[in-house]
Scaffold this motif. Structure first.
Motif, PDB file in Angstrom:
ATOM      1  N   MET A   8     -11.569   1.590   3.169  1.00 50.60           N
ATOM      2  CA  MET A   8     -11.264   0.621   2.146  1.00 50.60           C
ATOM      3  C   MET A   8     -11.767  -0.831   2.384  1.00 50.60           C
ATOM      4  SD  MET A   8      -8.027   0.570  -0.738  1.00 50.60           S
ATOM      5  CE  MET A   8      -7.096  -0.601  -0.324  1.00 50.60           C
ATOM      6  N   ASP A   9     -12.388  -1.352   1.531  1.00 52.53           N
ATOM      7  CA  ASP A   9     -12.675  -2.956   1.694  1.00 52.53           C
ATOM      8  C   ASP A   9     -11.611  -3.671   0.927  1.00 52.53           C
ATOM      9  OD1 ASP A   9     -14.185  -5.257   1.969  1.00 52.53           O
ATOM     10  OD2 ASP A   9     -15.335  -5.018   0.245  1.00 52.53           O
ATOM     11  N   THR A  10     -10.875  -4.381   1.782  1.00 47.69           N
ATOM     12  CA  THR A  10      -9.980  -5.195   1.259  1.00 47.69           C
ATOM     13  C   THR A  10     -10.120  -6.699   0.801  1.00 47.69           C
ATOM     14  OG1 THR A  10      -8.871  -5.687   3.341  1.00 47.69           O
ATOM     15  CG2 THR A  10      -8.060  -3.692   2.027  1.00 47.69           C
ATOM     16  N   THR A  11     -11.526  -6.984   0.863  1.00 49.44           N
ATOM     17  CA  THR A  11     -11.879  -8.284   0.852  1.00 49.44           C
ATOM     18  C   THR A  11     -11.431  -8.794  -0.517  1.00 49.44           C
ATOM     19  OG1 THR A  11     -13.927  -7.926   2.322  1.00 49.44           O
ATOM     20  CG2 THR A  11     -13.720  -9.898   0.890  1.00 49.44           C
ATOM     21  N   VAL A  34       2.358  -4.777  -0.963  1.00 51.57           N
ATOM     22  CA  VAL A  34       3.337  -3.804  -0.833  1.00 51.57           C
ATOM     23  C   VAL A  34       2.562  -2.444  -0.682  1.00 51.57           C
ATOM     24  CG1 VAL A  34       5.299  -2.528  -1.512  1.00 51.57           C
ATOM     25  CG2 VAL A  34       5.428  -5.163  -1.429  1.00 51.57           C
ATOM     26  N   TYR A  35       1.643  -2.347  -1.756  1.00 54.43           N
ATOM     27  CA  TYR A  35       0.973  -1.172  -1.639  1.00 54.43           C
ATOM     28  C   TYR A  35      -0.144  -1.026  -0.552  1.00 54.43           C
ATOM     29  CZ  TYR A  35      -2.454   2.197  -3.486  1.00 54.43           C
ATOM     30  OH  TYR A  35      -3.468   3.457  -3.376  1.00 54.43           O
ATOM     31  N   SER A  36      -0.497  -2.132   0.008  1.00 53.30           N
ATOM     32  CA  SER A  36      -1.506  -2.103   1.128  1.00 53.30           C
ATOM     33  C   SER A  36      -0.720  -1.631   2.399  1.00 53.30           C
ATOM     34  CB  SER A  36      -2.347  -3.278   1.333  1.00 53.30           C
ATOM     35  OG  SER A  36      -1.350  -4.635   1.565  1.00 53.30           O
ATOM     36  N   PHE A  37       0.507  -2.104   2.357  1.00 55.70           N
ATOM     37  CA  PHE A  37       1.414  -1.680   3.547  1.00 55.70           C
ATOM     38  C   PHE A  37       1.594  -0.232   3.512  1.00 55.70           C
ATOM     39  CE2 PHE A  37       2.725  -6.420   4.168  1.00 55.70           C
ATOM     40  CZ  PHE A  37       1.886  -6.430   5.375  1.00 55.70           C
ATOM     41  N   ALA A  38       1.970   0.179   2.173  1.00 53.69           N
ATOM     42  CA  ALA A  38       2.365   1.478   1.950  1.00 53.69           C
ATOM     43  C   ALA A  38       1.299   2.582   2.463  1.00 53.69           C
ATOM     44  CB  ALA A  38       3.049   1.590   0.739  1.00 53.69           C
TER      45      ALA A  38
END
Length: 59
Positions: free
Chosen positions: A1-4, A51-55
Motif C-alpha cells: 500500500m502506498d502511504t505517501t 492508528v489505522y495504519s498501525f493496526a
C-alpha cells in the motif's frame, strides 16, 4: 500500500493546526472559528489514519 498521500495529509493537518495556534492573533475574527473547527476535524482524521495504519501493519 502506498502511504505517501496519507503521510502528506498528516503533515499538512498538523502544520495547519500549528500555524493557526502560532498566528491566532493575525487571523480575522470571522474566519477564526471556522478554521479552528476545520483544523480539529483534520487533526482528528489524521490521528485516525495513524492508528489505522498501525493496526493494518500488524495484519
Amino acid at each position: 500500500m502506498d502511504t505517501t498521500s496519507t503521510i502528506i495529509f498528516i503533515i499538512a493537518a498538523f502544520s495547519l493546526g500549528g500555524i493557526l495556534i502560532m498566528q491566532r492573533n493575525n487571523v480575522p475574527a470571522n474566519l477564526r472559528r471556522g478554521l479552528a473547527i476545520a483544523a480539529i476535524v483534520f487533526i482528528a482524521f489524521a490521528f485516525f489514519l495513524i492508528v489505522y495504519s498501525f493496526a493494518a501493519m500488524g495484519t
